[in-house]
Design an enzyme around this catalytic site. Structure first.
Site, PDB file in Angstrom:
ATOM      1  N   CYS A  81       0.814  -1.224   0.000  1.00 36.96           N
ATOM      2  CA  CYS A  81       0.000   0.000   0.000  1.00 36.96           C
ATOM      3  C   CYS A  81       0.844   1.269   0.000  1.00 36.96           C
ATOM      4  CB  CYS A  81      -0.946  -0.012   1.191  1.00 36.96           C
ATOM      5  SG  CYS A  81      -2.098  -1.383   1.110  1.00 36.96           S
TER       6      CYS A  81
ATOM      7  N   HIS B 129      -3.692   7.104   2.165  1.00 40.64           N
ATOM      8  CA  HIS B 129      -3.999   5.771   1.649  1.00 40.64           C
ATOM      9  C   HIS B 129      -5.366   5.367   2.190  1.00 40.64           C
ATOM     10  CE1 HIS B 129      -3.910   1.640   0.646  1.00 40.64           C
ATOM     11  NE2 HIS B 129      -3.742   1.226   1.881  1.00 40.64           N
TER      12      HIS B 129
ATOM     13  N   ASN C 264     -10.059  -0.400  -0.877  1.00 37.94           N
ATOM     14  CA  ASN C 264      -8.601  -0.271  -0.801  1.00 37.94           C
ATOM     15  C   ASN C 264      -8.002  -0.844  -2.092  1.00 37.94           C
ATOM     16  OD1 ASN C 264      -5.878  -0.465  -0.309  1.00 37.94           O
ATOM     17  ND2 ASN C 264      -6.075  -1.422   1.711  1.00 37.94           N
TER      18      ASN C 264
HETATM   19  C1  LIG Z   1      -9.963  -5.888   8.791  1.00 37.16           C
HETATM   20  C2  LIG Z   1     -10.667  -4.922   9.693  1.00 37.16           C
HETATM   21  C3  LIG Z   1     -11.636  -4.074   8.901  1.00 37.16           C
HETATM   22  C4  LIG Z   1     -11.456  -5.685  10.734  1.00 37.16           C
HETATM   23  O1  LIG Z   1     -12.096  -4.773  11.614  1.00 37.16           O
HETATM   24  P1  LIG Z   1     -11.956  -4.934  13.173  1.00 37.16           P
HETATM   25  O2  LIG Z   1     -12.750  -3.852  13.765  1.00 37.16           O
HETATM   26  O3  LIG Z   1     -10.492  -4.985  13.515  1.00 37.16           O
HETATM   27  O4  LIG Z   1     -12.656  -6.296  13.414  1.00 37.16           O
HETATM   28  P2  LIG Z   1     -12.080  -7.564  14.164  1.00 37.16           P
HETATM   29  O5  LIG Z   1     -11.046  -8.229  13.325  1.00 37.16           O
HETATM   30  O6  LIG Z   1     -11.719  -7.152  15.552  1.00 37.16           O
HETATM   31  O7  LIG Z   1     -13.348  -8.466  14.204  1.00 37.16           O
HETATM   32  C5  LIG Z   1     -14.472  -8.150  15.016  1.00 37.16           C
HETATM   33  C6  LIG Z   1     -15.533  -9.207  14.804  1.00 37.16           C
HETATM   34  O8  LIG Z   1     -16.106  -9.008  13.497  1.00 37.16           O
HETATM   35  C7  LIG Z   1     -16.037 -10.225  12.758  1.00 37.16           C
HETATM   36  N1  LIG Z   1     -15.872  -9.915  11.365  1.00 37.16           N
HETATM   37  C8  LIG Z   1     -14.730  -9.845  10.630  1.00 37.16           C
HETATM   38  N2  LIG Z   1     -15.017  -9.542   9.366  1.00 37.16           N
HETATM   39  C9  LIG Z   1     -16.362  -9.408   9.282  1.00 37.16           C
HETATM   40  C10 LIG Z   1     -17.234  -9.084   8.243  1.00 37.16           C
HETATM   41  N3  LIG Z   1     -16.820  -8.827   6.991  1.00 37.16           N
HETATM   42  N4  LIG Z   1     -18.550  -9.014   8.521  1.00 37.16           N
HETATM   43  C11 LIG Z   1     -19.018  -9.254   9.742  1.00 37.16           C
HETATM   44  N5  LIG Z   1     -18.232  -9.574  10.791  1.00 37.16           N
HETATM   45  C12 LIG Z   1     -16.912  -9.629  10.556  1.00 37.16           C
HETATM   46  C13 LIG Z   1     -14.867 -10.960  13.342  1.00 37.16           C
HETATM   47  O9  LIG Z   1     -14.956 -12.338  13.081  1.00 37.16           O
HETATM   48  C14 LIG Z   1     -14.990 -10.632  14.799  1.00 37.16           C
HETATM   49  O10 LIG Z   1     -15.970 -11.460  15.369  1.00 37.16           O
HETATM   50  P3  LIG Z   1     -15.779 -12.058  16.845  1.00 37.16           P
HETATM   51  O11 LIG Z   1     -15.721 -10.854  17.724  1.00 37.16           O
HETATM   52  O12 LIG Z   1     -17.011 -12.896  17.013  1.00 37.16           O
HETATM   53  O13 LIG Z   1     -14.509 -12.819  16.822  1.00 37.16           O
HETATM   54  C15 LIG Z   1      -9.663  -4.019  10.425  1.00 37.16           C
HETATM   55  O14 LIG Z   1      -8.916  -4.768  11.325  1.00 37.16           O
HETATM   56  C16 LIG Z   1      -8.731  -3.297   9.529  1.00 37.16           C
HETATM   57  O15 LIG Z   1      -9.128  -2.418   8.792  1.00 37.16           O
HETATM   58  N6  LIG Z   1      -7.446  -3.617   9.607  1.00 37.16           N
HETATM   59  C17 LIG Z   1      -6.403  -2.964   8.848  1.00 37.16           C
HETATM   60  C18 LIG Z   1      -6.616  -3.234   7.403  1.00 37.16           C
HETATM   61  C19 LIG Z   1      -5.591  -2.606   6.597  1.00 37.16           C
HETATM   62  O16 LIG Z   1      -5.323  -1.452   6.765  1.00 37.16           O
HETATM   63  N7  LIG Z   1      -5.061  -3.404   5.686  1.00 37.16           N
HETATM   64  C20 LIG Z   1      -4.255  -3.027   4.646  1.00 37.16           C
HETATM   65  C21 LIG Z   1      -3.031  -2.378   5.083  1.00 37.16           C
HETATM   66  S1  LIG Z   1      -2.897  -1.128   4.053  1.00 37.16           S
END
Ligand SMILES: CC(C)(COP(=O)(O)OP(=O)(O)OC[C@H]1O[C@@H](n2cnc3c(N)ncnc32)[C@H](O)[C@@H]1OP(=O)(O)O)[C@@H](O)C(=O)NCCC(=O)NCCS
Length: 332
Positions: free
Chosen positions: A117, A257, A287
């Site tokens: 990214c 980004h 993204n």
């Molecule tokens: C991936 C991302 C959106 C997940 O959001 P989050 O708030 O961290 O969510 P979590 O991973 O803590 O998951 C919370 C819950 O939602 C659930 N969940 C994950 N994806 C889901 C989806 N698409 N729909 C519904 N529920 C979802 C998880 O299983 C978890 O459930 P649990 O509590 O029963 O275990 C977030 O972590 C993120 O944006 N990370 C960085 C991504 C990034 O920048 N990546 C590229 C680098 S440039």
């Protein structure tokens, strides 16, 4: 005395595929909801490059054509093309070579940069250094990714985030102080295991086993990546301002980004910038990895004014991150 040469962005081009993948489409594919995706990421829909034989270079070509038309130049005038991408058409040759061939940019040499990214910020800094050296007059810098090629559409934690797109800018020498003024780039390979693709490289070449085990797709541990991204992007942006004796008041636009709306908000807050000064199009495209920043410039170009101070900021797999200060060179 010779005036200092800076690398000015003199044109912007972009391309997003026509096909949309909405949150409601994803509701039918994995266990998720439009509401969860919107509130946790800010994404509403993303674009997907469909069609047999379509690859990342096919998005770069229209983006660069547009840029050449806007600037009134022929692709034959391009000296060098650098492509930031993690979804090259092939492992080799470089996607830059393939795109140059399709464009008829026969006088350009080209190469790819793998910085996930942060790919656009890395390539932009490289391209700017080439212009500053005085040896090159027209360098095209692209960020392009066909993320749909490496996303597992049964994994609800990653398939909701990513989309396809390409953006490009033309860099040319400037002697009036416009262009890329400063850049702080960082990387830390110890974060690699949080966000990577397990197979397809020399460590684990493609095999029936790697395909069966779905190792040719994005692997991400979302929460740690999120924490590092919030801190990394906000810290480096604040560092860039401090180093250049600037405050949020001096900045016309933050061009972040587009990984997650919450990461963008944290960076803007840390820089003391109101929402009105932040470019956001994650809702439309998701993204697009290396393409997010040039696609923001593409969307906002008409609103940019000569002399505007812009801060580009990114964080991504590697880990890689950074921030770049740009004085915009023309009225949009
Ligand atoms: C991936 C991302 C959106 C997940 O959001 P989050 O708030 O961290 O969510 P979590 O991973 O803590 O998951 C919370 C819950 O939602 C659930 N969940 C994950 N994806 C889901 C989806 N698409 N729909 C519904 N529920 C979802 C998880 O299983 C978890 O459930 P649990 O509590 O029963 O275990 C977030 O972590 C993120 O944006 N990370 C960085 C991504 C990034 O920048 N990546 C590229 C680098 S440039």
């Amino acid at each position: 005395m010779n005036k200092k040469i800076t690398a000015a962005i003199t044109a912007v081009g972009g391309f997003v595929p026509e096909d949309k993948l909405t949150n409601f489409d994803l509701e039918k594919m994995v266990d998720t909801t439009d509401e969860w995706i919107r509130t946790r990421t800010g994404v509403v829909e993303r674009r997907i490059l469909k069609g047999e034989g379509k690859a990342t270079s096919d998005m770069i070509v229209p983006a660069v054509k547009e840029l050449c038309e806007k600037r009134g130049i022929d692709p034959m005038e391009i000296d060098c093309m650098i492509v930031g991408t993690v979804t090259p058409d092939m492992v080799f040759p470089a996607t830059a070579n393939i795109a140059c061939d399709k464009l008829g940019a026969k006088n350009a040499f080209g190469f790819d940069v793998s910085a996930a990214c942060s790919g656009f910020l890395y390539t932009l800094t490289l391209g700017a250094t080439m212009i500053e050296s005085g040896r090159y007059k027209k360098v095209v810098v692209c960020g392009a990714d066909k993320m749909s090629a490496i996303v597992d559409y049964t994994d609800r934690t990653t398939c909701i985030i990513f989309g396809d797109g390409a953006g490009a800018v033309l860099l040319e020498p400037n002697e009036e102080g416009y262009g890329i003024l400063d850049s702080i780039l960082k990387s830390d390979g110890s974060g690699g295991h949080y966000l990577h693709m397990k197979a397809g490289g020399s460590l684990r070449p493609a095999s029936i086993e790697t395909v069966t085990n779905k190792q040719h797709v994005v692997y991400q541990e979302g929460q740690p990546v999120f924490k590092f991204a919030v801190k990394g992007m906000a810290d480096v942006s604040a560092e860039l301002l401090e180093k250049n004796h600037l405050t949020g008041d001096d900045i016309a636009w933050l061009v972040p980004h587009q990984a997650n709306l919450r990461i963008i908000d944290a960076t803007a807050n840390r820089m003391g910038l109101p929402k009105e000064k932040v470019m956001i199009n994650i809702n439309k495209y998701g993204n697009t990895t290396a393409a997010t920043i040039p696609l923001c410039l593409w969307d906002w170009e008409k609103r940019l004014k000569k002399g505007d101070n812009l801060v580009f900021a990114a964080f991504g797999g590697g880990f890689t991150w950074g921030a770049t200060l740009v004085k915009w060179a023309y009225n949009g």
